[in-house]
Design an enzyme around this catalytic site. Structure first.
Site, PDB file in Angstrom:
ATOM      1  N   LYS A  10      -9.363  -4.696  -9.563  1.00 47.93           N
ATOM      2  CA  LYS A  10      -9.972  -4.121  -8.373  1.00 47.93           C
ATOM      3  C   LYS A  10     -11.021  -5.098  -7.830  1.00 47.93           C
ATOM      4  O   LYS A  10     -11.939  -5.508  -8.542  1.00 47.93           O
ATOM      5  CB  LYS A  10     -10.623  -2.774  -8.699  1.00 47.93           C
ATOM      6  N   ASP A  48      -6.440  -5.958  -6.023  1.00 49.04           N
ATOM      7  CA  ASP A  48      -6.363  -4.886  -5.035  1.00 49.04           C
ATOM      8  C   ASP A  48      -7.738  -4.682  -4.409  1.00 49.04           C
ATOM      9  O   ASP A  48      -8.679  -4.252  -5.076  1.00 49.04           O
ATOM     10  CB  ASP A  48      -5.887  -3.602  -5.718  1.00 49.04           C
ATOM     11  N   LYS A  50       3.250   5.487  -2.656  1.00 50.11           N
ATOM     12  CA  LYS A  50       2.637   6.616  -3.341  1.00 50.11           C
ATOM     13  C   LYS A  50       3.244   7.919  -2.817  1.00 50.11           C
ATOM     14  O   LYS A  50       3.500   8.059  -1.619  1.00 50.11           O
ATOM     15  CB  LYS A  50       1.125   6.625  -3.127  1.00 50.11           C
TER      16      LYS A  50
END
Length: 368
Positions: free
Chosen positions: A163, A192, A267
């Site tokens: 992250k 990400d 997703k």
């Protein structure tokens, strides 16, 4: 054919093992909507969708209200084929893709049980027996991140997602470089940003991404900045993955035509359920784009089970699967999904293959 007799929803708040630092803030707990349906034979179908205000705009309070509304309109619904499900749900409620995803999972669970088939076989032909699972790297310090990443690699994980976007791009590049050095060349590592960089910062990060040893960069700038994603892609040979920027099939085509992304993160809550994710995965495959499949931080073994069945049925999945029940301090199913050597196999049996623990549903229930 199944006929829905009862439909109910509940909202939960679940603790995480550790806080997760992301560009949108630090997450300490997870909120989700749980759906329970029964049919005329007394079978139970379960579904789930996570609250994700920064991704879908869904707060748990709104999801609960929309879920109660949709529950009333699902009572008496008759479903013969899986392909009918989106039509039934869309006729009753506009948008609210996360809520619809939870109901679609529950209906497919019932339909799979009625036919004696696992959910993956309702979605298409089984493509693989297990899938590699991504392990998130988002600790409080670099030493903690390296320690946890090494432990995960020793346990068999071969895909990692760092992250970034919380601090300056130079600091993020240094983190990525150190983690790559610690893990070595034999694993896939992505970064990400969750749209957290502005364009100048994204360009700095992109230009250093190859030297940092990254295999792809996910959502470097805001979801509505397609030109910025394209500019970032043009600045690096490291592939770009669109995540928050993909909510419909047309978004995939837009990224492809703009040369903005080489793949997409799919997703259930963004696209509206397993059937739409399968469509999106087939389109990405047709366009020669890579696929990442992911849950929101953090979902229980209900949503993770649904994700595992989708992962088994997708035509390709070269950027891995991120199942997020692994980050919960406590799960709610009788038998939580287990990871073996950094891989996940779908649940056994017909339908979804999981049953919640009623005591835990009551323990973590939110009063709204």
């Amino acid at each position: 054919m199944i006929r829905v007799v009862t439909a109910e929803v509940m909202a939960l708040r679940l603790p995480l093992k550790n806080p997760v630092r992301m560009s949108v803030g630090t997450i300490t707990s997870a909120e989700c909507l749980i759906v329970r349906l029964t049919d005329t034979e007394g079978r139970e179908g379960w579904g789930e969708a996570a609250s994700a205000p920064s991704m879908t705009g869904d707060f748990i309070e709104g999801m609960f209200a929309a879920g109660r509304y949709l529950a009333e309109r699902c009572k008496g619904a008759e479903i013969v084929e899986a392909a009918q499900v989106p039509t039934v749900l869309n006729a009753a409620l506009y948008r609210n893709n996360g809520v619809k995803a939870a109901f679609e999972i529950a209906i497919l669970d019932l339909l799979g049980q009625e036919r004696g088939l696992p959910l993956s076989e309702l979605l298409g032909r089984r493509q693989r027996d297990s899938v590699p699972v991504l392990r998130m790297v988002a600790g409080e310090s670099l030493d903690e991140e390296i320690s946890e990443a090494r432990a995960a690699a020793d346990a068999g994980f071969s895909m990692f997602k760092i992250k970034v976007g919380v601090g300056p791009p130079e600091a993020d590049l240094a983190r990525c470089t150190a983690i790559r050095r610690a893990l070595g060349p034999g694993v896939q590592i992505s970064a990400d940003a969750n749209g957290g960089y502005d364009l100048p910062a994204a360009l700095i990060f992109a230009r250093g991404a190859e030297d940092a040893g990254l295999d792809f960069i996910e959502q470097p700038v805001a979801a509505d900045n397609l030109l910025g994603v394209a500019a970032t892609a043009a600045a690096t040979d490291v592939p770009i993955c669109a995540d928050e920027g993909i909510h419909e099939l047309k978004d995939i085509r837009a990224h492809f035509e703009a040369k903005a992304a080489s793949g997409g993160s799919l997703k259930l809550i963004k696209l509206g359920g397993p059937l739409a994710v399968m469509q999106a995965g087939r389109l990405l495959h047709h366009l020669g784009m890579s696929v990442n499949l992911a849950g929101k931080i953090a979902e229980t073994s209900i949503a993770s089970a649904a994700l595992s069945h989708v992962a088994i049925a997708l035509p390709q999945l070269d950027w891995g699967t991120s199942v997020t029940h692994q980050y919960l301090a406590d799960d709610i199913t009788e038998t939580p999904l287990t990871l073996t050597g950094g891989s996940l196999s779908p649940t056994e049996g017909s339908g979804l293959g999981v049953q919640p623990c009623r005591e835990k549903l009551e323990r973590y229930k939110l009063v709204i």
